[in-house]
Design a protein around this motif. Structure first.
Motif, short mmCIF file in Angstrom:
data_model
loop_
_atom_site.label_atom_id
_atom_site.label_comp_id
_atom_site.label_asym_id
_atom_site.label_seq_id
_atom_site.Cartn_x
_atom_site.Cartn_y
_atom_site.Cartn_z
N GLY A 25 0.82 -1.21 0.00
CA GLY A 25 0.00 0.00 0.00
C GLY A 25 0.85 1.26 0.00
O GLY A 25 0.50 2.26 -0.62
N THR A 29 0.81 4.24 -2.67
CA THR A 29 0.60 5.63 -2.28
C THR A 29 1.71 6.53 -2.80
O THR A 29 1.47 7.64 -3.30
CB THR A 29 0.50 5.76 -0.75
OG1 THR A 29 -0.56 4.91 -0.28
CG2 THR A 29 0.20 7.19 -0.34
N SER A 44 -6.39 7.23 -1.45
CA SER A 44 -6.41 7.08 0.00
C SER A 44 -7.83 6.82 0.51
O SER A 44 -8.04 6.00 1.40
CB SER A 44 -5.83 8.33 0.67
OG SER A 44 -6.68 9.44 0.53
N ASN A 47 -8.76 3.37 -0.45
CA ASN A 47 -8.07 2.39 0.41
C ASN A 47 -8.76 2.23 1.75
O ASN A 47 -8.63 1.17 2.39
CB ASN A 47 -6.61 2.81 0.60
CG ASN A 47 -5.72 2.29 -0.51
OD1 ASN A 47 -5.97 1.23 -1.08
ND2 ASN A 47 -4.68 3.04 -0.84
N THR A 51 -9.65 -1.31 3.05
CA THR A 51 -9.21 -1.75 4.37
C THR A 51 -10.33 -2.46 5.11
O THR A 51 -10.09 -3.37 5.90
CB THR A 51 -8.72 -0.53 5.20
OG1 THR A 51 -7.67 0.12 4.49
CG2 THR A 51 -8.20 -0.97 6.55
#
Length: 430
Positions: A25, A29, A44, A47, A51
């Motif tokens: 990750g 990023t 983000s 994600n 998650t």
């Protein structure tokens, strides 16, 4: 073998594997940050949704590992085989549901969180690609958990290393050589996880012809998986709401918070690794009927987790400014990242307690209590207090992170007190 050695034998490979997963990750990023601030903001936010998916698979893997370790402690090979196949089928079903949802509803979900149009479009596309292939992450998580429960933690770690190297190479080529941008980074992530799945499947050497499933479903597995997954889901879904609060502070703060969380993931790796080891070790000792070892394992797990997390948190905070500048030179984003690093370090003792005592209860086969604690802590304390401090009292991102520390403090105290009462009363009366 002492309790510390037993925990470390399982925790260190699990820790390394978690770090490698986070590096995947982190690489994503970093690479998308080279494209634009809007891209890194979109990825983000996406994600945060991914998650949640990962949390569900981790809960499934941890629950399965707990039951498998317990059956191994009872020397029930037939039950062990059945649990493995039941877990794999459950993983595939969940993967299918989450994958279809990501493809069809990803952009709409990000827009619902209040992100700007360009951010939701970028993040929605990333979510459709990576979320659409989430089954490979699910299988990697499940297969790795099975191998750890069977006493082969190093193999899963090595496969994660291979997948991460592959992801880094292909992602870098996609951005800097072929100029495929965010799409290339997302595709590289999915492909590297596919390769990892294939290696783990081959290593586990399961005989498809001898599949044994519990019909209509494995009640023991579901009774542990559902509250454990619910606990993770409440946590990660709450994180999405927290992001919706942070969005009110502007794109720079969203990006800085994302970068800070990316960096602080390393702070939590020792605790997560020890938590993984705690679930398996406590379940195994419980299956063997060794209750005294079970209690020593829980105590050792907390202190081991704390003393491993503290120095990493301190280093991350000390070098946080320089590390954040690897992602962006935007002053607002850098300041927001440093807020995350500060409160992450301050909250280390209670974060370690939350991780370890949640794992203790799951290892004991009592996953409902962490679910209740997390639901109350996240949705009543963290979100409500975060909104009040961050928006009503104008503390901004700092207010949100103060609420996070308070939430972890509550859960640590609650789970610890109930754990002491369990061994004093409940266990010996059952």
């Amino acid at each position: 073998m002492t309790e510390r050695k037993r925990l470390l034998q399982l925790a260190l490979p699990a820790m390394a594997e978690n770090i490698l997963q986070m590096l995947m990750g982190m690489v994503d990023t970093y690479l998308v940050a080279q494209i634009s601030l809007i891209t890194v903001s979109g990825v983000s936010v996406a994600n945060n949704i991914l998650t949640i998916y990962q949390a569900v698979f981790i809960a499934l893997g941890a629950s399965a590992a707990s039951l498998i370790a317990k059956s191994l402690g009872q020397k029930d090979s037939r039950q062990t085989e059945r649990l493995i196949w039941d877990t794999l089928v459950m993983t595939l079903v969940l993967s299918g549901i989450l994958g279809i949802f990501s493809i069809l509803c990803g952009r709409w979900l990000l827009a619902l969180l209040g992100t700007e149009l360009t951010v939701s479009q970028t993040g929605g596309l990333y979510l459709a690609i990576v979320g659409g292939g989430i089954g490979f992450l699910g299988l990697m998580t499940t297969l790795g958990s099975i191998l750890r429960a069977k006493g082969k933690p190093n193999l899963s770690m090595k496969v994660s290393l291979i997948a991460n190297i592959l992801n880094a190479i292909i992602s870098a080529l996609a951005v800097f050589v072929f100029h495929w941008g965010m799409v290339g980074v997302a595709a590289a992530t999915v492909f590297s996880r596919l390769v990892g799945c294939l290696i783990l499947w081959r290593a586990l050497a399961l005989d498809v012809k001898s599949v044994t499933l519990t019909r209509p479903f494995n009640k023991d597995l579901c009774s542990l998986v559902l509250p454990a997954a619910g606990e993770r889901l409440m946590m990660r879904a709450g994180d999405v709401v927290i992001v919706a609060i942070i969005v009110r502070f502007g794109t720079e703060v969203v990006a800085g918070n994302a970068i800070g969380e990316t960096l602080t993931q390393f702070n939590y790796m020792p605790g997560m690794g020890v938590a993984t080891a705690t679930v398996i070790s406590i379940a195994h000792s419980l299956g063997s009927g060794d209750f005294q070892t079970t209690q020593r394992l829980a105590r050792e797990a907390y202190w081991l987790s704390l003393w491993m997390m503290l120095p990493i948190g301190l280093l991350t905070f000390a070098f946080g400014g320089g590390l954040t500048h690897l992602y962006t030179d935007n002053s607002g984003a850098v300041a927001a990242s440093m807020v995350v690093l500060l409160y992450s370090f301050i909250g280390t003792p209670v974060t370690a307690g939350t991780l370890v005592y949640t794992a203790v209860w799951q290892g004991l086969g009592q996953a409902k209590l962490p679910f209740y604690a997390t639901t109350f802590g996240m949705w009543v304390i963290r979100i409500f207090l975060g909104y009040i401090l961050g928006i009503s009292f104008n503390l901004g991102l700092a207010g949100v992170w103060i609420a996070t520390v308070v939430d972890n403090l509550f859960r640590t105290i609650f789970l610890y007190i109930r754990y002491k009462l369990f061994f004093k009363n409940d266990l010996f009366q059952s």
